[in-house]
Design a protein around this motif. Sequence first.
Motif, PDB file in Angstrom:
ATOM      1  N   ARG B  59       0.833  -1.211   0.000  1.00  0.00           N
ATOM      2  CA  ARG B  59       0.000   0.000   0.000  1.00  0.00           C
ATOM      3  C   ARG B  59       0.866   1.259   0.000  1.00  0.00           C
ATOM      4  O   ARG B  59       0.390   2.346  -0.319  1.00  0.00           O
ATOM      5  N   LEU B  60       2.131   1.104   0.373  1.00  0.00           N
ATOM      6  CA  LEU B  60       3.051   2.246   0.356  1.00  0.00           C
ATOM      7  C   LEU B  60       3.320   2.716  -1.066  1.00  0.00           C
ATOM      8  O   LEU B  60       3.724   3.859  -1.295  1.00  0.00           O
ATOM      9  N   LEU B  61       3.115   1.838  -2.022  1.00  0.00           N
ATOM     10  CA  LEU B  61       3.425   2.145  -3.419  1.00  0.00           C
ATOM     11  C   LEU B  61       2.231   2.873  -4.038  1.00  0.00           C
ATOM     12  O   LEU B  61       1.321   2.242  -4.588  1.00  0.00           O
ATOM     13  N   SER B  62       2.277   4.202  -3.947  1.00  0.00           N
ATOM     14  CA  SER B  62       1.171   4.994  -4.499  1.00  0.00           C
ATOM     15  C   SER B  62       1.202   4.923  -6.015  1.00  0.00           C
ATOM     16  O   SER B  62       2.133   4.392  -6.615  1.00  0.00           O
ATOM     17  N   SER B  66       6.018   3.347 -10.044  1.00  0.00           N
ATOM     18  CA  SER B  66       5.840   2.181 -10.914  1.00  0.00           C
ATOM     19  C   SER B  66       7.165   1.436 -11.005  1.00  0.00           C
ATOM     20  O   SER B  66       8.235   2.044 -11.053  1.00  0.00           O
ATOM     21  N   ALA B  67       7.068   0.136 -10.992  1.00  0.00           N
ATOM     22  CA  ALA B  67       8.262  -0.704 -11.091  1.00  0.00           C
ATOM     23  C   ALA B  67       8.071  -1.689 -12.226  1.00  0.00           C
ATOM     24  O   ALA B  67       6.960  -2.151 -12.485  1.00  0.00           O
ATOM     25  N   GLU B  68       9.183  -1.986 -12.883  1.00  0.00           N
ATOM     26  CA  GLU B  68       9.150  -2.937 -13.991  1.00  0.00           C
ATOM     27  C   GLU B  68      10.367  -3.848 -13.923  1.00  0.00           C
ATOM     28  O   GLU B  68      11.414  -3.472 -13.393  1.00  0.00           O
ATOM     29  N   THR B  76      13.558  -1.470 -12.871  1.00  0.00           N
ATOM     30  CA  THR B  76      13.553  -0.022 -12.683  1.00  0.00           C
ATOM     31  C   THR B  76      12.397   0.358 -11.771  1.00  0.00           C
ATOM     32  O   THR B  76      11.337  -0.275 -11.773  1.00  0.00           O
ATOM     33  N   LEU B  77      12.642   1.379 -10.978  1.00  0.00           N
ATOM     34  CA  LEU B  77      11.617   1.953 -10.108  1.00  0.00           C
ATOM     35  C   LEU B  77      11.519   3.429 -10.474  1.00  0.00           C
ATOM     36  O   LEU B  77      12.508   4.159 -10.388  1.00  0.00           O
ATOM     37  N   GLU B  78      10.339   3.843 -10.921  1.00  0.00           N
ATOM     38  CA  GLU B  78      10.138   5.229 -11.311  1.00  0.00           C
ATOM     39  C   GLU B  78       9.199   5.909 -10.332  1.00  0.00           C
ATOM     40  O   GLU B  78       8.186   5.330  -9.927  1.00  0.00           O
ATOM     41  N   ILE B  79       9.547   7.122  -9.963  1.00  0.00           N
ATOM     42  CA  ILE B  79       8.666   7.942  -9.140  1.00  0.00           C
ATOM     43  C   ILE B  79       8.300   9.173  -9.964  1.00  0.00           C
ATOM     44  O   ILE B  79       9.182   9.920 -10.405  1.00  0.00           O
ATOM     45  N   GLN B  80       7.029   9.374 -10.179  1.00  0.00           N
ATOM     46  CA  GLN B  80       6.565  10.550 -10.932  1.00  0.00           C
ATOM     47  C   GLN B  80       6.144  11.654  -9.964  1.00  0.00           C
ATOM     48  O   GLN B  80       5.683  11.376  -8.857  1.00  0.00           O
ATOM     49  N   GLY B  85       8.247  14.049   0.731  1.00  0.00           N
ATOM     50  CA  GLY B  85       8.079  12.821   1.512  1.00  0.00           C
ATOM     51  C   GLY B  85       8.652  11.582   0.845  1.00  0.00           C
ATOM     52  O   GLY B  85       8.750  10.533   1.470  1.00  0.00           O
ATOM     53  N   ASP B  86       9.034  11.706  -0.425  1.00  0.00           N
ATOM     54  CA  ASP B  86       9.650  10.567  -1.120  1.00  0.00           C
ATOM     55  C   ASP B  86      11.128  10.453  -0.791  1.00  0.00           C
ATOM     56  O   ASP B  86      11.770   9.457  -1.161  1.00  0.00           O
ATOM     57  N   SER B  87      11.690  11.438  -0.109  1.00  0.00           N
ATOM     58  CA  SER B  87      13.106  11.406   0.256  1.00  0.00           C
ATOM     59  C   SER B  87      13.364  10.206   1.152  1.00  0.00           C
ATOM     60  O   SER B  87      12.723  10.057   2.210  1.00  0.00           O
ATOM     61  N   ALA B  88      14.254   9.352   0.726  1.00  0.00           N
ATOM     62  CA  ALA B  88      14.517   8.104   1.437  1.00  0.00           C
ATOM     63  C   ALA B  88      15.647   7.367   0.733  1.00  0.00           C
ATOM     64  O   ALA B  88      16.124   7.802  -0.316  1.00  0.00           O
ATOM     65  N   MET B  89      16.031   6.239   1.324  1.00  0.00           N
ATOM     66  CA  MET B  89      16.946   5.308   0.658  1.00  0.00           C
ATOM     67  C   MET B  89      16.094   4.220   0.025  1.00  0.00           C
ATOM     68  O   MET B  89      15.238   3.628   0.690  1.00  0.00           O
TER      69      MET B  89
END
Lengths: 117, 115
Positions: B59-62, B66-68, B76-80, B85-89
């Motif tokens: 559920r954390l994955l808003s 998107s991941a492929e 790949t993990l893309e954040i649009q 709040g997306d700042s993280a490792m």
Amino acid sequence: AQKVTQAQTEISVVEKEDVTLDCVYETRDTTYYLFWYKQPPSGELVFLIRRNSFDEQNEISGRYSWNFQKSTSSFNFTITASQVVDSAVYFCALSEAQGGSNYKLTFGKGTLLTVNP
Amino acid sequence: DTGVSQDPRHKITKRGQNVTFRCDPISEHNRLYWYRQTLGQGPEFLTYFQNEAQLEKSRLLSDRFSAERPKGSFSTLEIQRTEQGDSAMYLCASSLWGQKNETQYFGPGTRLLVL
């Protein structure tokens, strides 16, 4: 839901002391897997040990030992004769079984261990 | 035998920009996981693949995430439209499903800072 509790946020010891890191877990599964990982300042998680729920044998690897007790849902980690290089954040993690194997990990918040010379 | 690699290791971006991270698993590993770790916390599961199939999403994955894993190798993990709040490792791990004592091995992570 699964949960892992590492109550010790930070521990500081002097080199050569023994130190135990506590881990308590919660799960409704009868088959599960427990892990410890080390995260040094560089950030990469380093695998230390994996334990299956049906194997309660304790394990020793060099200066490291692990005590798994199902009766108290604990999986504690002891470092004997600590060294400065042991300084890191240590994570305990739990995985439920899926298809006879483990999959996604639920981590505790970690314990920061500082070993002073 | 090379371990899990991730690229880039660090990324600074401005709010609203899109970012993409890459993970190369250990070569024979068929499972690939993404986790997110914020300061002072343990890693949290985001999603995982078995070969090219994405089998579970947290559920954390808003819907901005998107991941492929198109050929069952790298992912790949893309954040649009990034938010602060997306700042993280962002950590990637891989494992060999079906192997006795299957274990997840982690990469060095991508540290994202959204300004």
